[in-house]
Design a protein around this motif. Structure first.
Motif, short mmCIF file in Angstrom:
data_model
loop_
_atom_site.label_atom_id
_atom_site.label_comp_id
_atom_site.label_asym_id
_atom_site.label_seq_id
_atom_site.Cartn_x
_atom_site.Cartn_y
_atom_site.Cartn_z
N ARG A 133 0.77 -1.03 -0.07
CA ARG A 133 -0.02 -0.09 -0.03
C ARG A 133 0.90 1.20 0.09
O ARG A 133 1.90 1.47 0.53
N ALA A 134 0.54 2.22 -0.82
CA ALA A 134 1.33 3.43 -0.94
C ALA A 134 0.46 4.68 -0.72
O ALA A 134 -0.47 4.73 -1.06
N ALA B 205 0.32 8.85 -8.37
CA ALA B 205 -0.66 7.79 -7.89
C ALA B 205 -1.46 6.83 -8.71
O ALA B 205 -1.72 5.89 -8.52
N ALA B 206 -1.77 7.71 -9.88
CA ALA B 206 -2.63 7.01 -10.87
C ALA B 206 -1.67 5.86 -11.40
O ALA B 206 -2.25 4.84 -11.90
N GLU C 20 -0.64 -0.01 -11.77
CA GLU C 20 0.52 -0.97 -11.61
C GLU C 20 -0.11 -2.17 -10.54
O GLU C 20 0.78 -2.98 -10.30
N GLY C 21 -1.15 -1.83 -10.07
CA GLY C 21 -1.55 -3.04 -8.96
C GLY C 21 -1.26 -2.68 -7.52
O GLY C 21 -1.59 -3.46 -6.62
N VAL C 22 -0.72 -1.33 -7.44
CA VAL C 22 -0.55 -0.94 -5.91
C VAL C 22 -1.62 -0.12 -5.54
O VAL C 22 -1.96 1.04 -6.01
#
Length: 311
Positions: free
Chosen positions: A190-191, A291-292, A297-299
């Protein structure tokens, strides 16, 4: 140990050493919530409670393995446990490392959430409720804060997730906790992508910091000054500058490499701070795009604009 029943036959009563081992599949998840007094531990704990976690406040660290074992024997009724550890017990932290080592030996999935805040914000909060800091003694509030930071320094270094609440209200803190813990399945990573202004200071919970001040500032374009980086015209201005698109592409590639390393090391959370002078234009526009890109990329990604609303 045994005793006789009414018919004279021996009945085994068992001893703790004879108790069958708990299957690993039954071991509950564990989150340890700690951090600075006044930084929002209670709010974080309440958020996890609302998400279905079994929350225990002010549990001595020496009892954490026992709590996990009891949860494991609950037949699935207590699958996730959150424990709040603070300085009210003073000597609690002496036993914490030993307990963490014991949990690791039992393959318990544990995470440490550390709530951080600036000295100024903490002083303001204690003064607003007219309560002393638990460690200030006969000194000032700042003395208690300094003593607590020193006590918690090692634990902060071991934390899986550090949240700086200096500029967060209760609702924003709950949103960050929800972003980190809500959902049925645990994502790989998670970012949090956070825009900020360098003139307001670095985010203390940042894992990675990048500087957008190499790009021209839309603040000096009169027709763009009043808007933010979320405005299409401002974003177009930023990304039409030499190096902007190249930076986004190459930094996103670098983050793929870093993310793979984080996963190998078991790190589930990363905060990426993107800064410019005031945190209103360049950093906001780049944070939105970054963020997009991560989300594509699945994050699992949450975006926070720390200073966008400041004058």
């Amino acid at each position: 140990m045994s005793e006789h029943d009414e018919g004279g036959e021996q009945v085994s009563t068992g001893t703790p050493s004879e108790t069958p081992a708990v299957p690993e599949a039954a071991i509950p998840e564990l989150v340890i919530i700690s951090g600075m007094s006044g930084a929002g531990r209670s709010t974080a704990a309440k958020c996890l409670e609302d998400l279905g976690w079994f929350v225990v406040d002010n549990l001595p660290p020496a009892l954490i393995p026992t709590m996990v074992e009891l949860g494991a024997r609950s037949q699935g009724n207590v699958a996730r446990i959150a424990v709040v550890v603070d300085v009210r017990g003073r000597r609690f932290f002496d036993n914490l490392r030993e307990s963490l080592a014991e949990l690791e030996s039992k393959n318990v999935t544990r995470r440490i959430v550390f709530l951080e805040s600036s000295d100024e914000a903490l002083v303001r909060r204690f003064e607003s409720v007219r309560r002393p800091h638990p460690l200030q003694g006969d000194g000032r509030i700042v003395d208690g804060i300094e003593a607590e930071r020193d006590l918690l320094r090692e634990l902060r270094g071991d934390a899986d997730l550090v949240i700086d609440t200096s500029s967060l209200n209760v609702h924003e803190l709950r949103a960050k906790m929800d972003a980190s813990f809500a959902g049925e399945e645990e994502p790989e990573l998670r970012a949090t992508v956070m825009s900020f202004g360098f003139k307001y200071g670095l985010p203390v919970d940042a894992d990675l910091v990048v500087d957008m001040r190499f790009l021209p500032n839309p603040h000096w374009v009169p027709e763009l000054r009043q808007y933010t980086g979320q405005n299409e015209e401002v974003a177009a201005y930023v990304f039409n500058q030499p190096g902007a698109k190249e930076f986004l592409d190459r930094y996103a590639e670098l983050l793929q490499l870093i993310a793979a390393g984080y996963r190998r090391e078991g790190k589930r959370y990363v905060t990426i701070a993107v800064g410019c002078t005031g945190g209103k234009h360049r950093s906001v526009a780049m944070s939105e795009k970054l963020a997009a890109r991560l989300a594509s990329e699945g994050v699992e990604t949450v975006i926070v604009h720390r200073d966008m609303g400041r004058e």
